[in-house]
Design an enzyme around this catalytic site. Sequence first.
Site, mmCIF file in Angstrom:
data_model
loop_
_atom_site.group_PDB
_atom_site.id
_atom_site.type_symbol
_atom_site.label_atom_id
_atom_site.label_comp_id
_atom_site.label_asym_id
_atom_site.label_seq_id
_atom_site.Cartn_x
_atom_site.Cartn_y
_atom_site.Cartn_z
ATOM 1 N N LYS A 55 0.839 -1.197 0.000
ATOM 2 C CA LYS A 55 0.000 0.000 0.000
ATOM 3 C C LYS A 55 0.875 1.248 0.000
ATOM 4 C CE LYS A 55 -3.911 -2.228 2.224
ATOM 5 N NZ LYS A 55 -4.534 -2.666 3.471
ATOM 6 N N GLN A 99 -4.809 -1.164 9.667
ATOM 7 C CA GLN A 99 -4.760 -2.523 9.115
ATOM 8 C C GLN A 99 -5.381 -3.526 10.098
ATOM 9 O OE1 GLN A 99 -3.485 -3.375 5.936
ATOM 10 N NE2 GLN A 99 -4.367 -5.364 6.423
ATOM 11 N N ASP A 122 -11.072 3.149 3.991
ATOM 12 C CA ASP A 122 -11.471 1.738 3.898
ATOM 13 C C ASP A 122 -12.995 1.614 3.786
ATOM 14 O OD1 ASP A 122 -9.704 -0.335 3.640
ATOM 15 O OD2 ASP A 122 -9.223 -0.469 5.779
#
Length: 293
Positions: A55, A99, A122
């Site tokens: 990422k 995460q 997200d």
Amino acid sequence: MIETTSIDGKAFAADLRTRIATEVANLWDKKGIKPGLAVVLVGEDPASQVYVRNKAAQTVEVGMASFEHKLPVDTSEADLLALVRKLNADPAVNGILVQLPLPAQIDSMRVLAAIDPAKDVDGFHVVNAGRLAVGLDALVPCTPLGCMMLLKHYLGSLSGLEAVVVGRSNIVGKPIAQLLLQADCTVTIAHSRTRDLPDVCRRADILVAAVGRPEMVRGAWIKPGATVIDVGINRVPREDGKTRLVGDVAFAEAQGIARFITPVPGGVGPMTIACLLQNTLTATRRQAGISEG
Ligand code: NDP
């Protein structure tokens, strides 16, 4: 016999990243704004470390700023929440990603709820899930967003098509179903308690498998000419003792039945990070009050 086309998600994602890079450069030239994405990793889970590294690398490649925060595995929930609040207040940070999974001492839902919904790239915050459900502008979870981009590119209008989504998780199944509904599909959501799953799947013009069970969806479950989106990523043993990745769909059996199918790997997977960058760009524009390009 139908000619089955494999959807090249890797090439599509590379093309999307190129378009994002152009828009990031324009944003800098015209407005002096550089989108920034903060990624927070707690602990040393090897798979999460690989995701975070990928990422960060792709964020920098498209010209955005990447802020990595690596915290020890014994980080307290209070310390993680304090970091999230700091990132919420930082104007250089337009997107925040924590995460998952988080270590057991931390309540993931509480942490996700602490992220400013405007920076929730997200798309997991309940505000974004609610906005998606009622059809307002939302930050949409990355994998579902990527699936929709592929579907619209390959099929054009989805209006009136029968869509069956197998899987009802908050991060994949439910948001994909919402997006398909928004695109005027007739949507069925199937799950572990669904009766006669093969029959339900055979109704689908668009069949999305997001289950996490290797090759569960068999060729005989697919309507001839259907488009199959395989979200599953499953690691299975190979004869030589190593492992290989397979999806939730028996890919070989789908040949000659499906019209389009995403392979695993190389289908949906590469779209996820590209859509994270897309969401970061979208979030940056909305925060700056710039209309979407
Ligand atoms: P979850 O485990 O959260 O959800 C799985 C869903 O599948 C549940 O709704 C479950 O039903 C349903 N299910 C399980 N067994 C069956 C069955 N036998 N028949 C019908 N339905 C069943 O998984 P996720 O949604 O997080 O992920 C799904 C897959 O997608 C995984 O392989 C994951 O690795 C992959 N993935 C891939 C991504 C990518 O970038 N390509 C990103 C995210 C996930 P119930 O609710 O009844 O338990």
